[in-house]
Design a protein around this motif. Structure first.
Motif, PDB file in Angstrom:
ATOM      1  N   GLN A 199       3.298  -5.165  -2.148  1.00 12.91           N
ATOM      2  CA  GLN A 199       2.832  -3.910  -2.718  1.00 12.91           C
ATOM      3  C   GLN A 199       2.399  -4.253  -4.136  1.00 12.91           C
ATOM      4  OE1 GLN A 199       5.419  -0.514  -4.174  1.00 12.91           O
ATOM      5  NE2 GLN A 199       4.596   0.468  -2.349  1.00 12.91           N
ATOM      6  N   TYR A 200       1.110  -4.390  -4.342  1.00 17.10           N
ATOM      7  CA  TYR A 200       0.599  -4.893  -5.613  1.00 17.10           C
ATOM      8  C   TYR A 200       0.552  -3.787  -6.655  1.00 17.10           C
ATOM      9  CZ  TYR A 200      -2.276  -7.486  -8.923  1.00 17.10           C
ATOM     10  OH  TYR A 200      -2.740  -8.121 -10.045  1.00 17.10           O
ATOM     11  N   ASP A 201       1.197  -4.054  -7.788  1.00 18.25           N
ATOM     12  CA  ASP A 201       1.301  -3.078  -8.870  1.00 18.25           C
ATOM     13  C   ASP A 201       0.532  -3.598 -10.072  1.00 18.25           C
ATOM     14  OD1 ASP A 201       2.267  -1.627 -11.189  1.00 18.25           O
ATOM     15  OD2 ASP A 201       3.925  -0.899  -9.946  1.00 18.25           O
ATOM     16  N   ILE A 202      -0.629  -3.010 -10.358  1.00 19.04           N
ATOM     17  CA  ILE A 202      -1.493  -3.479 -11.432  1.00 19.04           C
ATOM     18  C   ILE A 202      -0.860  -3.261 -12.801  1.00 19.04           C
ATOM     19  CG2 ILE A 202      -2.781  -1.299 -11.457  1.00 19.04           C
ATOM     20  CD1 ILE A 202      -4.119  -4.826 -12.314  1.00 19.04           C
ATOM     21  N   ARG A 203      -0.080  -2.211 -12.964  1.00 13.90           N
ATOM     22  CA  ARG A 203       0.578  -1.964 -14.251  1.00 13.90           C
ATOM     23  C   ARG A 203       1.519  -3.105 -14.580  1.00 13.90           C
ATOM     24  NH1 ARG A 203       5.886  -1.657 -16.562  1.00 13.90           N
ATOM     25  NH2 ARG A 203       5.992   0.030 -18.099  1.00 13.90           N
ATOM     26  N   HIS A 204       2.386  -3.439 -13.626  1.00 14.54           N
ATOM     27  CA  HIS A 204       3.336  -4.521 -13.854  1.00 14.54           C
ATOM     28  C   HIS A 204       2.629  -5.863 -13.987  1.00 14.54           C
ATOM     29  CE1 HIS A 204       6.682  -1.897 -13.522  1.00 14.54           C
ATOM     30  NE2 HIS A 204       6.580  -1.687 -12.231  1.00 14.54           N
ATOM     31  N   ALA A 205       1.548  -6.040 -13.243  1.00 14.90           N
ATOM     32  CA  ALA A 205       0.798  -7.290 -13.322  1.00 14.90           C
ATOM     33  C   ALA A 205       0.233  -7.495 -14.717  1.00 14.90           C
ATOM     34  CB  ALA A 205      -0.328  -7.294 -12.291  1.00 14.90           C
ATOM     35  N   MET A 206      -0.254  -6.424 -15.351  1.00 11.79           N
ATOM     36  CA  MET A 206      -0.816  -6.540 -16.686  1.00 11.79           C
ATOM     37  C   MET A 206       0.258  -6.694 -17.750  1.00 11.79           C
ATOM     38  SD  MET A 206      -4.221  -4.178 -16.939  1.00 11.79           S
ATOM     39  CE  MET A 206      -4.559  -4.954 -18.529  1.00 11.79           C
ATOM     40  N   VAL A 226      -0.319  -2.635   0.374  1.00  8.59           N
ATOM     41  CA  VAL A 226      -0.301  -1.338  -0.304  1.00  8.59           C
ATOM     42  C   VAL A 226      -0.427  -1.624  -1.795  1.00  8.59           C
ATOM     43  CG1 VAL A 226       1.078   0.749  -0.761  1.00  8.59           C
ATOM     44  CG2 VAL A 226       1.220  -0.367   1.471  1.00  8.59           C
ATOM     45  N   ILE A 227      -0.994  -0.677  -2.554  1.00  8.28           N
ATOM     46  CA  ILE A 227      -1.022  -0.846  -4.004  1.00  8.28           C
ATOM     47  C   ILE A 227      -0.364   0.348  -4.687  1.00  8.28           C
ATOM     48  CG2 ILE A 227      -3.083  -2.302  -3.994  1.00  8.28           C
ATOM     49  CD1 ILE A 227      -4.716   0.117  -4.914  1.00  8.28           C
ATOM     50  N   VAL A 228       0.200   0.068  -5.871  1.00  7.03           N
ATOM     51  CA  VAL A 228       0.764   1.112  -6.724  1.00  7.03           C
ATOM     52  C   VAL A 228      -0.171   1.292  -7.909  1.00  7.03           C
ATOM     53  CG1 VAL A 228       2.629   1.676  -8.326  1.00  7.03           C
ATOM     54  CG2 VAL A 228       3.162   0.721  -6.081  1.00  7.03           C
ATOM     55  N   LEU A 229      -0.417   2.541  -8.296  1.00  8.76           N
ATOM     56  CA  LEU A 229      -1.263   2.818  -9.451  1.00  8.76           C
ATOM     57  C   LEU A 229      -0.496   3.599 -10.505  1.00  8.76           C
ATOM     58  CD1 LEU A 229      -4.698   3.726  -7.801  1.00  8.76           C
ATOM     59  CD2 LEU A 229      -3.955   1.523  -8.762  1.00  8.76           C
ATOM     60  N   LYS A 230      -0.529   3.096 -11.734  1.00  9.06           N
ATOM     61  CA  LYS A 230       0.031   3.747 -12.906  1.00  9.06           C
ATOM     62  C   LYS A 230      -0.525   3.037 -14.125  1.00  9.06           C
ATOM     63  CE  LYS A 230       4.288   1.183 -11.952  1.00  9.06           C
ATOM     64  NZ  LYS A 230       5.633   1.308 -11.379  1.00  9.06           N
ATOM     65  N   ASP A 231      -0.322   3.585 -15.289  1.00 11.58           N
ATOM     66  CA  ASP A 231      -0.946   3.058 -16.496  1.00 11.58           C
ATOM     67  C   ASP A 231       0.099   2.899 -17.599  1.00 11.58           C
ATOM     68  OD1 ASP A 231      -2.972   2.107 -18.104  1.00 11.58           O
ATOM     69  OD2 ASP A 231      -4.218   3.900 -17.949  1.00 11.58           O
ATOM     70  N   PHE A 232      -0.237   2.081 -18.629  1.00 12.57           N
ATOM     71  CA  PHE A 232       0.682   1.843 -19.734  1.00 12.57           C
ATOM     72  C   PHE A 232      -0.102   1.405 -20.966  1.00 12.57           C
ATOM     73  CE2 PHE A 232      -0.275  -2.477 -18.985  1.00 12.57           C
ATOM     74  CZ  PHE A 232       0.133  -3.196 -20.107  1.00 12.57           C
ATOM     75  N   LYS A 233       0.588   1.407 -22.093  1.00  8.65           N
ATOM     76  CA  LYS A 233       0.057   0.811 -23.319  1.00  8.65           C
ATOM     77  C   LYS A 233       1.229   0.249 -24.110  1.00  8.65           C
ATOM     78  CE  LYS A 233       0.182   5.158 -25.964  1.00  8.65           C
ATOM     79  NZ  LYS A 233      -0.639   6.158 -26.694  1.00  8.65           N
ATOM     80  N   PRO A 269      -6.669  -0.629   0.291  1.00  9.72           N
ATOM     81  CA  PRO A 269      -5.339  -0.341   0.839  1.00  9.72           C
ATOM     82  C   PRO A 269      -4.877   1.079   0.524  1.00  9.72           C
ATOM     83  CG  PRO A 269      -5.131  -1.518  -1.210  1.00  9.72           C
ATOM     84  CD  PRO A 269      -6.605  -1.357  -0.971  1.00  9.72           C
ATOM     85  N   PRO A 270      -3.867   1.543   1.250  1.00  9.30           N
ATOM     86  CA  PRO A 270      -3.237   2.809   0.868  1.00  9.30           C
ATOM     87  C   PRO A 270      -2.657   2.702  -0.533  1.00  9.30           C
ATOM     88  CG  PRO A 270      -2.505   2.096   3.051  1.00  9.30           C
ATOM     89  CD  PRO A 270      -3.242   0.949   2.445  1.00  9.30           C
ATOM     90  N   VAL A 271      -2.667   3.814  -1.244  1.00 11.37           N
ATOM     91  CA  VAL A 271      -2.209   3.857  -2.636  1.00 11.37           C
ATOM     92  C   VAL A 271      -0.941   4.692  -2.749  1.00 11.37           C
ATOM     93  CG1 VAL A 271      -2.773   4.638  -4.981  1.00 11.37           C
ATOM     94  CG2 VAL A 271      -4.560   3.643  -3.520  1.00 11.37           C
ATOM     95  N   SER A 272      -0.001   4.220  -3.545  1.00 13.22           N
ATOM     96  CA  SER A 272       1.146   5.038  -3.943  1.00 13.22           C
ATOM     97  C   SER A 272       0.979   5.340  -5.424  1.00 13.22           C
ATOM     98  CB  SER A 272       2.462   4.293  -3.697  1.00 13.22           C
ATOM     99  OG  SER A 272       3.578   5.091  -4.094  1.00 13.22           O
ATOM    100  N   LEU A 273       0.820   6.614  -5.757  1.00  9.97           N
ATOM    101  CA  LEU A 273       0.636   7.018  -7.151  1.00  9.97           C
ATOM    102  C   LEU A 273       1.991   7.295  -7.793  1.00  9.97           C
ATOM    103  CD1 LEU A 273      -1.056   7.884  -9.600  1.00  9.97           C
ATOM    104  CD2 LEU A 273      -1.190  10.177  -8.591  1.00  9.97           C
ATOM    105  N   HIS A 274       2.259   6.595  -8.913  1.00  6.35           N
ATOM    106  CA  HIS A 274       3.498   6.784  -9.664  1.00  6.35           C
ATOM    107  C   HIS A 274       3.176   7.429 -11.006  1.00  6.35           C
ATOM    108  CE1 HIS A 274       5.966   3.424  -7.480  1.00  6.35           C
ATOM    109  NE2 HIS A 274       5.131   4.038  -6.659  1.00  6.35           N
ATOM    110  N   LEU A 275       4.037   8.324 -11.439  1.00  2.24           N
ATOM    111  CA  LEU A 275       3.918   8.945 -12.755  1.00  2.24           C
ATOM    112  C   LEU A 275       5.217   8.686 -13.502  1.00  2.24           C
ATOM    113  CD1 LEU A 275       2.474  10.957 -10.473  1.00  2.24           C
ATOM    114  CD2 LEU A 275       1.867  12.220 -12.523  1.00  2.24           C
TER     115      LEU A 275
END
Length: 314
Positions: A199-206, A226-233, A269-275
């Motif tokens: 389950q690839y998480d782009i936020r954690h990857a960055m 599956v991928i997870v989508l969320k953002d950070f700074k 892939p299907p997306v799991s949106l995290h907030l």
């Protein structure tokens, strides 16, 4: 597929408290267009709602499905999974959306509770599940720990094949196994890729990889389920630099570039949106939140809209 009329009839009581004027009825009643992602809301952020209302709210907001928490303090508890999971799936899908993925604390095919969760998931027609995060073993080298989990995942993959499931390990920021892309690749080395991936998480990857996240994506793209989508700074909190979670589009994740790469690799892939940013406790999975529900719902709608916008732009 549930019709608009029957959807309203089924959910009127369950979602009667919702401010319907703030929601547009979703595209759930139609085929998913090619220029849209299959986005599922992580039910951790709706644990102040029951199953039926979770499904109703997710449908109203335009989500294609729900990524259901099946773990301690989750929407469904592991010890009652045999009875509660089928009820949860039935109630959620009554609103015309899917419940194809669950988030769990599964670690081993030798654990009877873990096996019972997988068996219940199979019976409920779940397709994807996310495991627990693994920790490096005390008294064992990092290399030997990775080999240990490699064997555990291989066994889970064999069980998944029997049950018709796909397991996923999430790359994560921190000191758990999988903060490095290469750790994830290592533990997936011997498992059948049809039945276990990431389950690839782009936020954690960055957070962990900085500018090398593209290499991590290239390395793991054959394994992505599956991928997870969320953002950070990055920002300072009490004088200490930390990764601060923010709404989609307000942080450092370049979603357009990321989505272009996914399309280049022919991955949708299907997306799991995290907030994970402050939502009065909803971001932490609290059953009682300190903000109006509309605040949470509006945040989910905004993030969903941004995701679909970025996918089209890519």
């Amino acid at each position: 597929m549930t019709t608009r009329r029957s959807f309203i009839a089924k959910t009127a009581c369950a979602a009667g408290f919702l401010p319907f004027s703030t929601f547009a009825f979703p595209s759930v009643f139609n085929e998913l267009p090619n220029d849209q992602l299959d986005v599922n809301i992580f039910s951790k952020h709706l644990q102040f709602l029951d199953y039926k209302t979770t499904g109703a709210v997710a449908a109203e907001m335009g989500f294609n499905g729900v990524d259901l928490t099946v773990r301690p303090k989750g929407h469904v508890l592991p010890e009652t999974v045999a009875t509660d999971l089928p009820n949860a799936v039935k109630d959620i899908t009554a609103s015309g959306i899917n419940c194809n993925m669950i988030t769990t604390t599964i670690e081993s095919a030798n654990n009877p509770i873990d096996v019972s969760v997988l068996e219940a998931a199979s019976k409920a027609k779940i397709k994807y599940y996310r495991t627990n995060w693994f920790q490096y073993k005390e008294g064992m080298s990092m290399q030997d720990s990775l080999l240990f989990y490699q064997k555990e995942i291989k066994k889970l993959g064999e069980l998944n094949k029997k049950l018709g499931l796909v397991g996923c390990y999430q790359n994560h920021a921190g000191t758990h196994v999988g903060a490095s892309y290469w750790e994830v690749k290592k533990i997936l080395k011997t498992v059948n890729p049809d039945f276990f991936g990431t389950q690839y998480d782009i936020r954690h990857a960055m957070v962990e990889g900085g500018n090398s996240w593209e290499n991590g994506l290239r390395l793991l793209e054959p394994n992505i389920k599956v991928i997870v989508l969320k953002d950070f700074k990055w920002g300072q909190i009490n004088g200490k630099w930390e990764a601060i979670n923010v709404p989609i589009g307000e942080g450092m994740v370049d979603f357009v570039k990321y989505f272009k790469l996914l399309k280049q690799y022919n991955i949708k892939p299907p997306v799991s949106l995290h907030l994970e940013y402050d939502l009065g406790g909803a971001e932490k999975g609290e059953q009682k939140i300190s903000v109006d529900k509309k605040v949470v719902f509006d945040a989910m709608k905004r993030d969903l809209k941004k995701i679909q916008q970025y996918w089209k732009e890519a």
